[in-house]
Design a protein around this motif. Structure first.
Motif, PDB file in Angstrom:
ATOM      1  N   THR B 160       0.696  -0.899   0.082  1.00  0.00           N
ATOM      2  CA  THR B 160       0.242   0.353   0.138  1.00  0.00           C
ATOM      3  C   THR B 160       0.689   1.638  -0.003  1.00  0.00           C
ATOM      4  O   THR B 160       2.179   1.152  -0.246  1.00  0.00           O
ATOM      5  N   PHE B 176      -3.836   2.611  -3.338  1.00  0.00           N
ATOM      6  CA  PHE B 176      -3.608   1.206  -3.814  1.00  0.00           C
ATOM      7  C   PHE B 176      -3.519   0.205  -2.686  1.00  0.00           C
ATOM      8  O   PHE B 176      -3.066   0.339  -1.648  1.00  0.00           O
ATOM      9  N   VAL B 199      -4.550  -7.738  -6.897  1.00  0.00           N
ATOM     10  CA  VAL B 199      -4.711  -6.428  -7.084  1.00  0.00           C
ATOM     11  C   VAL B 199      -6.109  -6.177  -6.340  1.00  0.00           C
ATOM     12  O   VAL B 199      -7.142  -5.835  -6.967  1.00  0.00           O
ATOM     13  N   SER B 202      -7.091  -0.432  -6.824  1.00  0.00           N
ATOM     14  CA  SER B 202      -5.981   0.850  -7.157  1.00  0.00           C
ATOM     15  C   SER B 202      -6.731   2.099  -7.343  1.00  0.00           C
ATOM     16  O   SER B 202      -8.232   1.739  -8.886  1.00  0.00           O
ATOM     17  N   LEU B 280       1.994   1.820 -12.939  1.00  0.00           N
ATOM     18  CA  LEU B 280       0.794   2.183 -12.815  1.00  0.00           C
ATOM     19  C   LEU B 280       0.788   2.938 -13.586  1.00  0.00           C
ATOM     20  O   LEU B 280       1.388   2.930 -15.176  1.00  0.00           O
TER      21      LEU B 280
END
Lengths: 935, 297
Positions: B160, B176, B199, B202, B280
């Protein structure tokens, strides 16, 4: 000269000439017996189930034996289809259970073309190699290679779809070339480049087609690698198909392992997945459980693909590979499907939405891009695995539901049709309209029947939705599918209702104009199930439905298809006024489409169809039959074959009347047959073909004679004679211009033979008609250098000889011929003799002129034919005549053109004849005939 | 007068272990008979060390590479001077694979600063006029199976914004939450590295998730030691904005030659690490590092 015919005793001659009769045993295998084949066609995977194999073509009362034979499967292929099923039934059945993939699995190759044709684009495409980020060492190696193969990696922009496909095909070729020239790294690089293109979703409408093109390359690559490794194991003998790991040598294993290591180091996910999948088959060389372990892993790896469209197609490819290499591994196939369900929510996600926005693609269109892949995944995972069903019941998404219905076997869907209807009602309609779902359901129900008790409910439920579809196009697409279900399971009442509904929807704004194809299909489906025309035409909305076909071409085509079915299935002549009126209407439509521009072939086939309709019968009500013919003549006046058929029908009607009255006409029937004659007489002149007219005049004349209508017969024959001069010198036969001479000669001979029984008209002179014919022949402009005229003369002599007999060779019952009229009057005989003399004179003149022209072969032939006529019909006791015969014999042999064999046989015949009483004079003649030996 | 010289090992995969014998044939093929001054065959195992320019000066690195360490070396005469008949001649040979003295045979490894390589070299001497012929062939040595405790001890991780180090402005980071695990950080070289990454959420779209395999090479020398970490390979395991909450498999095959069991000697060290890299869409790069212990069983 004094010509006389010899006296003939026809009965005695017939007896002496008759062959001894022996009884024949009829065996079963007569070559001309109708072939009856019973339908034992092997049941193939006809999932679409549209072609009903109606091949029991026992030609019982078939309308047209030829078309009947061609209908359905031909006997040869039927035989071929029969063999495996009858000979190897137990074997086949066993095999079917063993084999994980049977013939009922529709292979990928079938889908391929469909996808390519369906997903096209006019937008510009580009091939972008992207940044290859393979490990540094490999990269430098690849760059070196780049120098070798200039251009293969360049970015290509603004390609049209064709150029793109072409470019991909080029890559396919260069892959093969690289492989053939042992550049394995380059080959691998090409494959990686290609699979990388699949992560590019710009011009998204084209994506499914792109997938097809690129997976073709992957297939090629996989096969190349497999073949290469396989070929390394051919020493000492090639690997059997069912080889195990132990049969593979170390070098082959090492090579194989190398490939897998190389592929495992491909940086990007998508190429790594695709390329590994493409060579998955090679795992067999390494270990037993390789495929079993790799498939689930690759399946899981697909989760790493973010774009749902790319992911779903990767799944489709993996399923394809899975079905090919390990169809029994159901789990990973199913896993793919469940993962697909799990990730389905991504479609409504933000990234997809923004992508669609930039590409300006609507959601419904986007969703259709999924269908080939989802269909395929479902088809694979649900294949012989109905347990997938329980999972799919949770599906609330329309797109998925649609795929579900397409993937499961129609029988499976049909038995759960009510469940599906429930699911369709429940599901969320976003982007995927319900009528498409009902369309898919209808397609299943068209080939498999739901339980009897549910059928009506299903129809009602479905139609409730269908009838609410606003857009006529969507409506008719869906309705058309459901017509099949309705026809299969219900009666005319329900079909009528459906037709009424379609009419209601399609009439406003002439919507039917854009839906002819679907409407035609509706008609076809109805015709396939309703063969009873009294039922068909009693549907109130059937004819109004036909009225929607307002474009000429389509209208005629529909009429044709109806008539085809009518001819095939309406075997018994009918007099049902409903059918007659309706079919008459349909035929009239076809007839009225004929115009000056219509092709001959078209006219011919229309005529055949209309003639098929003429097989109506009113039983004993002959008058009504005649009036039907009158009506038909008025209706179909532009199609000559139909008119010809009508004349034949009427002639047959007259003869049928005669048969019923056993030859004794009453006043009423006599009037009727005269009416028939009148019909023919006024119809014939409207025909354009001169020979049709001639033959029909002759035939109708014969029919009139048979029915004791003397003046009508006279009129027919006179008409025939009067149009003889109109016969052109050449006519068109099957598109080629040919001399009409032989046809004309045939006709005249036929005509002369009829004249024997025609009694002379009291008001005209003796042998009025014979003279008429001969005069016409005299005046006719024959071809130059033709003996036709003289040959007619030669042929006329036997007729005159036959006329001079006391009893004629043949007569018409209940009708007096000249033999009775004149009773052997010497004046009559001398008249005949005079004519013969004239004819012989003419012939001899012609023979002389032939001598001058040096056409000695023709002279010989002609002289010999006259000799034969004299020998057969002349009285050779007459010295002059016998001298003439001898001269003719000599003339025919003068130049050696005579065939010796025939001459010898003629002489033998004469010797044989001479043995009979009254014929001894022949032996003298024979003495005088010399055989010419050929030098 | 052409002649070709080739060394063919008996094993297709060329992999040998200490104590085994390296067997094979020398293949000579020539069109006609040929005179020679002797054929010899040598086997050599070397560790090449090189100092990186980062640790010492550029020139120093260039000249001052550390002396190679010889692990094994032997030489035999295959044939005395004489004549080879025309056609194909095959001469079999066999070497016992035993380390010099009390040294151990390290596993074959191709790195950047450290190379452990084993070669066979065949020399064919000829008269003055013709050039001598030589051919060498690398073979691969795998070390003896090690006794390692391979208990399944998954290593869990959670990433995180708060768990990150080495960032300038924590407040600029998007939010995220990524979690996952590696099945084991003690790995067998011949088996893949496995695990999962999820995931969970996010704010920014994910562009890519990658596994970066790193080698850490340490060379000891007079001045101290040099330690360098370089990338071996980078494997993408996710591309694009992946489905949230769905476990994505971590799977990486260790490349042959470029990896070996973790090695620690008095002079040098070879160690490995793996980075889970999340890129990202706004090009933020999030890396989680895991040291690995590789071994062979």
């Amino acid at each position: 000269r004094n010509v006389r015919s010899r006296w003939r005793n026809y009965d005695a001659e017939l007896k002496s000439a008759r062959l001894e009769a022996t009884s024949l045993e009829f065996s079963d295998s007569h070559p001309l017996k109708p072939i009856s084949v019973t339908d034992t066609k092997a049941r193939r995977g006809t999932r679409k189930g549209s072609t009903s194999s109606s091949s029991s073509s026992s030609s019982l009362a078939a309308p047209d034996p030829l078309s009947c034979m061609l209908d359905g499967t031909d006997p040869l292929s039927m035989f071929a289809a029969e063999t495996p099923s009858t000979l190897h039934v137990p074997f086949d059945a066993r095999k079917k259970e063993d084999e994980p993939v049977g013939a009922d699995f529709e292979p990928w190759s079938m889908k391929r073309g469909e996808i390519l044709a369906r997903f096209t684009t006019t937008e510009k495409l580009s091939i972008n190699p992207g940044s290859s980020a393979v490990s540094e060492k490999v990269r430098t190696r690849l760059e070196e290679l780049d120098d070798l193969e200039e251009g293969s990696q360049r970015e290509l922009l603004n390609l049209s779809q064709q150029e793109y496909a072409h470019r991909i095909e080029e890559l396919n070729q260069s892959l093969k070339e690289a492989w053939a020239s042992d550049q394995k790294v380059k080959a691998l690089k090409i494959v990686i480049q290609c699979s990388k293109l699949l992560s590019d979703t710009s011009v998204i409408q084209f994506y499914p087609s792109k997938f097809v093109l690129i997976t073709d390359i992957l297939d090629t690559f996989g096969q190349l690698v497999y073949d290469r490794i396989w070929s390394m194991c051919t020493d000492p003998r090639p690997l059997p198909d069912s080889f195990t790991v132990d049969d593979v040598n170390d070098t082959a294993k090492e090579t194989c392992l190398n490939w897998f290591f190389k592929i495992a180091s491909i940086r990007e996910l998508l190429p790594r997945l695709y390329v590994e999948a493409s060579i998955l088959k090679c795992s067999r060389f390494l270990n037993k459980s390789g495929i079993q372990e790799t498939l689930p892993r690759l399946t899981a790896m697909i989760r790493g693909i973010g774009d749902p469209l790319v992911a779903v197609y990767t799944r489709a490819y993996l399923c394809r590979v899975g079905m090919e290499v390990a169809p029994s591994l159901k789990d990973s196939l199913k896993r793919n499907f469940f993962d697909l369900l799990g990730t389905f929510r991504q479609i409504s996600g933000e990234s997809v939405r923004s992508q669609l926005l930039t590409q300006r693609v609507e959601m419904p269109e986007y969703l259709t891009l999924y269908s080939p892949a989802i269909n395929w995944i479902l088809q694979c995972s649900a294949y012989r695995a109905p347990e997938v069903w329980t999972e799919t019941q949770r599906v609330k998404n329309a797109l998925l539901l649609n795929s579900v219905m397409r993937a499961f076997r129609p029988e499976f869907v049909a038995t759960r049709a009510m469940d599906f209807i429930g699911m369709i009602k429940d599901c969320d309609e976003a982007g995927f309209p319900k009528h498409l779902l009902f369309g898919s359901l209808g397609r299943c129900l068209a080939c498999a029947d739901p339980p009897e008790s549910e059928r009506l409910t299903i129809l009602n439920e479905a139609w409730k939705v269908i009838t609410k579809v606003r857009s006529p196009r969507d409506y008719v697409n869906c309705a058309e599918i459901w017509v099949e279900f309705t026809c299969r399971n219900f009666t005319k009442r329900e079909v009528n209702t459906v037709l009424a509904d379609i009419i209601k929807h399609m009439t406003p704004d002439r919507a039917f104009e854009d839906a002819y194809a679907q409407l035609q299909s509706v008609i076809r489906k109805i015709l396939a199930h309703f063969h009873d025309f009294s039922v068909l035409f009693s549907m109130e909305r059937f004819l109004p439905f036909l009225d929607m076909f307002q474009k000429d071409g389509v209208r005629v085509e529909v009429c044709r298809s109806i008539m085809d079915v009518f001819i095939k299935h309406q075997l018994e002549p009918t007099r049902d006024p409903v059918i007659l009126n309706a079919v008459m209407h349909i035929c009239k439509t076809m007839h009225d489409s004929v115009n000056a521009l219509t092709l001959e072939d078209e006219k011919r086939s229309l005529s055949v169809l209309i003639i098929g309709f003429m097989r109506v019968s009113f039983g004993r009500d002959f008058e009504q039959q005649l009036s039907f013919c009158v009506e038909a003549r008025a209706t179909f006046c532009n199609l000559e074959p139909v008119l010809v058929h009508l004349i034949h029908t009427v002639n047959q009607l007259a003869m049928e009347t005669r048969r019923v009255m056993r030859g004794n006409h009453s006043r009423k029937t006599a009037a009727f047959v005269r009416a028939c004659a009148a019909y023919s007489f006024i119809t014939i002149p409207s025909l354009s073909s001169i020979f049709s007219r001639l033959h029909l005049y002759l035939l109708s004349g014969q029919v009139a004679l048979g029915n004791q209508c003397l003046s009508q017969a006279d009129a027919f024959l006179k008409a025939a004679v009067s149009i003889l001069p109109e016969v052109p010198r050449s006519i068109s036969v099957e598109g080629k211009l040919r001399s009409s001479e032989s046809f004309l000669l045939d006709f005249i001979n036929n005509f002369l033979a009829t004249l024997l029984v025609v009694p002379d008209h009291p008001e005209y002179g003796v042998l009025y008609l014979v003279r008429g014919v001969l005069n016409m022949v005299q005046d006719y402009t024959w071809e130059d250098n033709s003996d036709a005229k003289v040959r007619v003369y030669v042929c006329a002599i036997p007729l005159l000889a036959a006329m001079s007999q006391e009893t004629y060779l043949y007569t018409i019952p209940k009708m007096d011929s000249n033999e009775t009229l004149y009773g052997g009057d010497p004046k009559f005989l001398s008249e005949i003799n005079k004519m013969c003399e004239t004819l012989i004179g003419q012939i001899l003149d012609h023979l002389k002129s032939l001598g001058r022209e040096e056409s000695t072969r023709r002279q010989g032939t002609l002289a010999f034919s006259l000799f034969c006529v004299l020998l057969a019909h002349g009285d050779l006791r007459n010295n002059k005549l016998s001298q003439l015969a001898v001269n003719l014999w000599n003339l025919s042999h003068k130049h050696g053109y005579c065939e010796t064999r025939i001459s010898v046989r003629t002489l033998e015949y004469m010797k044989h004849q001479a043995k009979q009483a009254d014929m001894s004079h022949l032996s003298d003649t024979v003495q005088r005939l010399a055989l010419q030996s050929r030098t | 007068m052409s002649v070709t010289l080739d060394i063919r090992l008996k094993r297709a995969n060329k992999v040998y272990h200490e104590g085994e014998s390296v067997a094979g044939i020398i293949v000579l093929s020539c069109k006609e008979a040929m005179q020679h001054h002797g054929i010899s065959l040598s086997m050599e195992g070397l560790v090449n060390l090189q100092l990186s320019s980062k640790s010492v000066g550029v020139f120093e690195a260039f000249y001052n590479s550390v002396k190679p360490i010889s692990l094994i070396s032997c030489n035999i005469e295959v044939a005395k001077a004489g004549k080879i008949p025309g056609g194909k001649t095959e001469i079999p040979f066999e070497f016992p694979l035993n380390a010099k003295g009390n040294k151990a045979l390290y596993e074959t490894y191709h790195g950047v600063f450290i190379n452990i390589q084993y070669t066979l070299r065949c020399d064919l001497k000829r008269s003055l006029l013709a050039k001598d012929l030589s051919r060498s062939c690398e073979f691969i040595v795998h070390c003896q199976p090690q006794k390692v405790n391979l208990g399944a001890t998954p290593v869990n991780f959670t990433i995180t914004p708060d768990t990150l180090q080495n960032i300038r402005e924590r407040s600029l980071l998007p939010r995220f939450f990524i979690r996952g695990h590696l099945d084991n950080t003690t790995c067998v070289v011949s088996r893949p590295l496995t695990g999962e990454v999820v995931v969970e959420s996010s704010d920014v779209a994910i562009k890519s998730v990658e596994l970066q395999l790193i080698r850490v090479e340490t060379c000891g020398c007079a001045e101290g030691y040099a330690r360098d970490a370089t990338e071996i390979q980078n494997i993408q395991i996710a591309e694009g904005d992946v489905c949230r909450g769905l476990p994505i498999p971590i799977y990486m095959v260790f490349p042959r030659l470029f990896t070996c069991p973790t090695l620690e000697t008095t002079n040098f060290k070879v160690e490995f690490e793996v980075n889970v890299v999340i890129v990202l869409h706004d090009d933020h790069l999030i890396t989680e590092n895991f040291p690995l212990k590789l071994c062979r069983v």
